[in-house]
Design a protein around this motif. Structure first.
Motif, PDB file in Angstrom:
ATOM      1  N   VAL A   1      16.477 -55.704 -11.878  1.00 38.63           N
ATOM      2  CA  VAL A   1      15.239 -55.493 -11.082  1.00 38.63           C
ATOM      3  C   VAL A   1      14.987 -56.472  -9.950  1.00 38.63           C
ATOM      4  CG1 VAL A   1      12.632 -55.845 -11.568  1.00 38.63           C
ATOM      5  CG2 VAL A   1      14.123 -54.790 -13.413  1.00 38.63           C
ATOM      6  N   VAL A   2      14.625 -56.051  -8.800  1.00 43.19           N
ATOM      7  CA  VAL A   2      14.153 -56.721  -7.652  1.00 43.19           C
ATOM      8  C   VAL A   2      12.540 -57.029  -7.487  1.00 43.19           C
ATOM      9  CG1 VAL A   2      14.696 -57.102  -5.262  1.00 43.19           C
ATOM     10  CG2 VAL A   2      16.543 -56.148  -6.760  1.00 43.19           C
ATOM     11  N   PRO A   3      12.063 -58.057  -7.587  1.00 49.22           N
ATOM     12  CA  PRO A   3      10.720 -58.043  -7.479  1.00 49.22           C
ATOM     13  C   PRO A   3      10.256 -57.993  -5.710  1.00 49.22           C
ATOM     14  CG  PRO A   3      11.341 -60.199  -7.619  1.00 49.22           C
ATOM     15  CD  PRO A   3      12.731 -59.394  -7.771  1.00 49.22           C
ATOM     16  N   MET A   4      10.340 -56.852  -5.322  1.00 51.89           N
ATOM     17  CA  MET A   4      10.004 -56.621  -3.688  1.00 51.89           C
ATOM     18  C   MET A   4       8.590 -55.939  -3.633  1.00 51.89           C
ATOM     19  SD  MET A   4      13.096 -55.119  -1.381  1.00 51.89           S
ATOM     20  CE  MET A   4      13.726 -53.823  -2.835  1.00 51.89           C
ATOM     21  N   GLN A   5       8.223 -56.167  -2.675  1.00 53.35           N
ATOM     22  CA  GLN A   5       6.663 -55.735  -2.287  1.00 53.35           C
ATOM     23  C   GLN A   5       6.670 -55.254  -0.860  1.00 53.35           C
ATOM     24  OE1 GLN A   5       3.573 -58.693  -2.066  1.00 53.35           O
ATOM     25  NE2 GLN A   5       2.234 -57.552  -3.161  1.00 53.35           N
ATOM     26  N   PHE A   6       6.216 -53.947  -0.705  1.00 50.54           N
ATOM     27  CA  PHE A   6       6.222 -53.298   0.414  1.00 50.54           C
ATOM     28  C   PHE A   6       4.618 -53.181   0.854  1.00 50.54           C
ATOM     29  CE2 PHE A   6      10.095 -51.752  -1.342  1.00 50.54           C
ATOM     30  CZ  PHE A   6      11.208 -51.506  -0.263  1.00 50.54           C
ATOM     31  N   ALA A   7       4.192 -53.734   1.767  1.00 48.00           N
ATOM     32  CA  ALA A   7       2.798 -53.949   2.315  1.00 48.00           C
ATOM     33  C   ALA A   7       2.756 -53.791   3.880  1.00 48.00           C
ATOM     34  CB  ALA A   7       2.113 -54.914   1.479  1.00 48.00           C
ATOM     35  N   ALA A   8       2.008 -52.757   4.135  1.00 45.64           N
ATOM     36  CA  ALA A   8       1.749 -52.777   5.484  1.00 45.64           C
ATOM     37  C   ALA A   8       3.068 -52.727   6.443  1.00 45.64           C
ATOM     38  CB  ALA A   8       0.801 -53.829   6.273  1.00 45.64           C
ATOM     39  N   GLY A   9       3.988 -51.977   5.869  1.00 42.41           N
ATOM     40  CA  GLY A   9       5.451 -51.893   6.750  1.00 42.41           C
ATOM     41  C   GLY A   9       6.312 -52.872   6.471  1.00 42.41           C
ATOM     42  N   LYS A  10       5.798 -54.193   5.644  1.00 40.45           N
ATOM     43  CA  LYS A  10       6.497 -55.278   5.339  1.00 40.45           C
ATOM     44  C   LYS A  10       7.163 -55.407   4.217  1.00 40.45           C
ATOM     45  CE  LYS A  10       5.058 -58.665   8.869  1.00 40.45           C
ATOM     46  NZ  LYS A  10       4.542 -60.016   8.996  1.00 40.45           N
ATOM     47  N   VAL A  11       8.504 -55.758   4.113  1.00 44.41           N
ATOM     48  CA  VAL A  11       9.000 -56.004   2.851  1.00 44.41           C
ATOM     49  C   VAL A  11       9.026 -57.491   2.619  1.00 44.41           C
ATOM     50  CG1 VAL A  11      11.100 -55.326   1.454  1.00 44.41           C
ATOM     51  CG2 VAL A  11      10.491 -54.059   3.577  1.00 44.41           C
TER      52      VAL A  11
ATOM     53  N   VAL B   1      20.098 -51.730 -20.110  1.00 47.61           N
ATOM     54  CA  VAL B   1      19.957 -51.816 -18.536  1.00 47.61           C
ATOM     55  C   VAL B   1      18.657 -51.718 -18.220  1.00 47.61           C
ATOM     56  CG1 VAL B   1      21.066 -51.246 -16.137  1.00 47.61           C
ATOM     57  CG2 VAL B   1      22.504 -51.237 -18.155  1.00 47.61           C
ATOM     58  N   ILE B   2      18.008 -52.648 -17.572  1.00 43.46           N
ATOM     59  CA  ILE B   2      16.448 -52.715 -17.239  1.00 43.46           C
ATOM     60  C   ILE B   2      16.660 -52.008 -15.614  1.00 43.46           C
ATOM     61  CG2 ILE B   2      14.568 -53.696 -16.980  1.00 43.46           C
ATOM     62  CD1 ILE B   2      15.430 -55.721 -19.135  1.00 43.46           C
ATOM     63  N   THR B   3      15.895 -50.739 -15.460  1.00 48.75           N
ATOM     64  CA  THR B   3      15.648 -50.263 -14.077  1.00 48.75           C
ATOM     65  C   THR B   3      14.292 -49.929 -14.009  1.00 48.75           C
ATOM     66  OG1 THR B   3      16.474 -48.124 -14.922  1.00 48.75           O
ATOM     67  CG2 THR B   3      18.262 -49.435 -13.708  1.00 48.75           C
ATOM     68  N   LEU B   4      13.444 -50.728 -14.542  1.00 41.85           N
ATOM     69  CA  LEU B   4      12.173 -50.621 -14.387  1.00 41.85           C
ATOM     70  C   LEU B   4      11.556 -51.078 -12.916  1.00 41.85           C
ATOM     71  CD1 LEU B   4      11.265 -52.222 -17.851  1.00 41.85           C
ATOM     72  CD2 LEU B   4      10.505 -49.885 -16.988  1.00 41.85           C
ATOM     73  N   PRO B   5      10.460 -50.549 -12.362  1.00 35.68           N
ATOM     74  CA  PRO B   5       9.984 -51.373 -11.202  1.00 35.68           C
ATOM     75  C   PRO B   5       9.351 -52.399 -11.827  1.00 35.68           C
ATOM     76  CG  PRO B   5       8.660 -49.580 -11.952  1.00 35.68           C
ATOM     77  CD  PRO B   5       9.746 -49.282 -12.706  1.00 35.68           C
ATOM     78  N   TYR B   6       9.261 -53.711 -10.827  1.00 35.88           N
ATOM     79  CA  TYR B   6       9.043 -54.959 -11.348  1.00 35.88           C
ATOM     80  C   TYR B   6       7.490 -55.183 -11.919  1.00 35.88           C
ATOM     81  CZ  TYR B   6       7.495 -59.821 -11.735  1.00 35.88           C
ATOM     82  OH  TYR B   6       6.998 -60.960 -12.092  1.00 35.88           O
TER      83      TYR B   6
ATOM     84  N   MET C   1      19.268 -47.140 -20.656  1.00 35.30           N
ATOM     85  CA  MET C   1      18.423 -47.452 -19.377  1.00 35.30           C
ATOM     86  C   MET C   1      16.866 -47.530 -19.718  1.00 35.30           C
ATOM     87  SD  MET C   1      21.525 -46.849 -17.382  1.00 35.30           S
ATOM     88  CE  MET C   1      20.793 -47.416 -15.698  1.00 35.30           C
ATOM     89  N   ILE C   2      16.500 -48.776 -19.616  1.00 32.50           N
ATOM     90  CA  ILE C   2      15.086 -48.730 -19.674  1.00 32.50           C
ATOM     91  C   ILE C   2      14.283 -48.596 -18.211  1.00 32.50           C
ATOM     92  CG2 ILE C   2      13.073 -50.462 -20.431  1.00 32.50           C
ATOM     93  CD1 ILE C   2      15.144 -49.904 -22.748  1.00 32.50           C
ATOM     94  N   GLY C   3      13.433 -47.461 -18.449  1.00 30.87           N
ATOM     95  CA  GLY C   3      12.690 -47.355 -16.962  1.00 30.87           C
ATOM     96  C   GLY C   3      13.763 -46.436 -16.300  1.00 30.87           C
ATOM     97  N   GLY C   4      14.805 -45.564 -16.706  1.00 32.18           N
ATOM     98  CA  GLY C   4      15.692 -44.982 -16.164  1.00 32.18           C
ATOM     99  C   GLY C   4      15.460 -43.813 -15.282  1.00 32.18           C
TER     100      GLY C   4
ATOM    101  N   PRO D   1      15.145 -43.675  -8.878  1.00 30.40           N
ATOM    102  CA  PRO D   1      16.369 -43.492  -8.224  1.00 30.40           C
ATOM    103  C   PRO D   1      17.502 -44.426  -8.578  1.00 30.40           C
ATOM    104  CG  PRO D   1      14.684 -43.581  -6.657  1.00 30.40           C
ATOM    105  CD  PRO D   1      14.076 -43.974  -7.945  1.00 30.40           C
ATOM    106  N   GLU D   2      17.254 -45.637  -8.646  1.00 30.40           N
ATOM    107  CA  GLU D   2      18.172 -46.843  -9.137  1.00 30.40           C
ATOM    108  C   GLU D   2      18.865 -46.356 -10.614  1.00 30.40           C
ATOM    109  OE1 GLU D   2      18.964 -48.954  -6.849  1.00 30.40           O
ATOM    110  OE2 GLU D   2      20.622 -49.976  -8.066  1.00 30.40           O
ATOM    111  N   GLY D   3      17.898 -46.004 -11.617  1.00 30.84           N
ATOM    112  CA  GLY D   3      18.358 -45.709 -12.988  1.00 30.84           C
ATOM    113  C   GLY D   3      19.303 -44.551 -12.883  1.00 30.84           C
ATOM    114  N   LYS D   4      18.809 -43.425 -12.407  1.00 33.97           N
ATOM    115  CA  LYS D   4      19.440 -42.225 -12.365  1.00 33.97           C
ATOM    116  C   LYS D   4      20.758 -42.394 -11.712  1.00 33.97           C
ATOM    117  CE  LYS D   4      17.291 -38.176 -11.497  1.00 33.97           C
ATOM    118  NZ  LYS D   4      16.381 -37.313 -10.986  1.00 33.97           N
ATOM    119  N   GLY D   5      20.975 -43.302 -10.725  1.00 35.89           N
ATOM    120  CA  GLY D   5      22.135 -43.402  -9.846  1.00 35.89           C
ATOM    121  C   GLY D   5      23.120 -44.218 -10.695  1.00 35.89           C
TER     122      GLY D   5
END
Lengths: 215, 215
Positions: free
Chosen positions: B97-107, B69-74, B7-10, B13-17
């Motif tokens: 990996v999911v390239p999500m951005q959380f900003a000002a309560g918006k995803v 298995v890559i579980t790094l933040p994007y 697990m790269i970047g394991g 939460p996703e990596g450990k799960g």
């Protein structure tokens, strides 16, 4: 709630399939087309398999309904909707459009400047209450009204009351559940799911639906 | 088939799960991190709840496994993978990996020049057999190993044998089914589903999965 549904560009498989399900649910349906004759032909087909109150006409006729459902191919969306802006006004508008491209045997999404077909519709119809929904349903299964459906319709809108109405509308069709997918901007992901289902359907030679488990 | 999973970047939460589920399935797991100590701490946590053959180390240690298995933040993906290109070589690499951005309560999704995080990984690791999978699973449910899962993992790759291996790997975890989602370019739609699920989870205060019905 909605007493009549107008299908803009309703003569294709998705339009006729949804029209048949709405008619079966007891809703009044107007199938619009560029040509009133083609609209009437489609209405005759739909009445033949689903019965109910279905009539055909032009897209402008369909735009006179209480709720507007857009089942145009993406390529015709901007021009058609610009011509109906005044008739549609501030009505509830449901975008089912998926900006897919089939080229050289490959399916991809077009890059939409507004983010999704649904958001583009909102830009073209700024007063309308736009909701993205019904993008992921297989047209053939919709039109086969004796086939029991089993799937979720992910409904996205910035307008809570419009979202609630489209969840209600979805649930008039037996076997479908409306799921609140969040803001209209989430429609891009729902439109993307259709492209993914096209790949899955090719791989498994089927027509699949999507379900959200755990809600 | 795969005898060890790195697990790269394991340590997130996703990596450990995922590590916990793979360990429960009897696979040997190496949890990699920038710091060997953090990798070892995460391995201790995972062994504590799942048992099995789990050890920790650096990301380079994890890159020595049979399957990566890559579980790094994007945000950390490009730099980390560039540093591991030689160790990874032509191995089977799974991008979660999911390239999500959380900003000002918006995803929202980040715009990825390559189309998806998985395709970017393929560009950075040109010899690797890259597969997109496991993006849509809720981390907390994965880590709660007594909780029975019930969902589909949509698996995308341009390499049929790699795709087949990852479907096998998925189905080592009870309750999960691997679904062939087509080419690696389809990963963009699967990554998008995660963003949609974040909205759905907020609306329904739950942790939902996705299922493909009709295959």
């Amino acid at each position: 709630m909605a007493s009549s549904i107008g299908m803009i560009g309703g003569t294709g498989p998705e339009g006729k399939g949804l029209a048949a399900r709405f008619a079966r649910a007891g809703l009044e349906v107007i199938i619009g087309s560029r040509s009133a004759e083609r609209g009437e032909e489609a209405a005759t087909d739909v009445r033949g398999i689903a019965g109910g109150k279905v009539r055909g006409g032009t897209n402008a006729d369909a735009a006179g309904a209480d709720v507007i459902v857009i089942t145009l191919p993406y390529s015709g969306q901007a021009e058609t909707l610009e011509g109906l802006r005044d008739q549609i006004g501030d009505k509830l508008v449901v975008s089912t459009v998926v900006p897919m491209q089939f080229a050289a045997g490959k399916v991809t999404m077009l890059q939409i400047e507004d983010g999704s077909a649904a958001e583009e519709t909102q830009r073209i119809l700024p007063e309308a209450h736009v909701v993205g929904a019904f993008q992921n349903l297989a047209a053939r299964k919709l039109f086969d009204v004796e086939h029991e459906l089993d799937g979720d319709v992910i409904v996205c809108s910035d307008d809570k009351e419009a979202l609630r109405q489209v969840i209600w509308l979805t649930e008039q069709i037996p076997g479908l559940r409306g799921v609140n997918g969040g803001p209209l901007a989430s429609s891009r992901y729902v439109e993307g799911i259709t492209t993914l289902l096209v790949h899955i359907n090719r791989n498994y030679k089927t027509e699949s639906h999507v379900k959200i488990v755990g809600i």
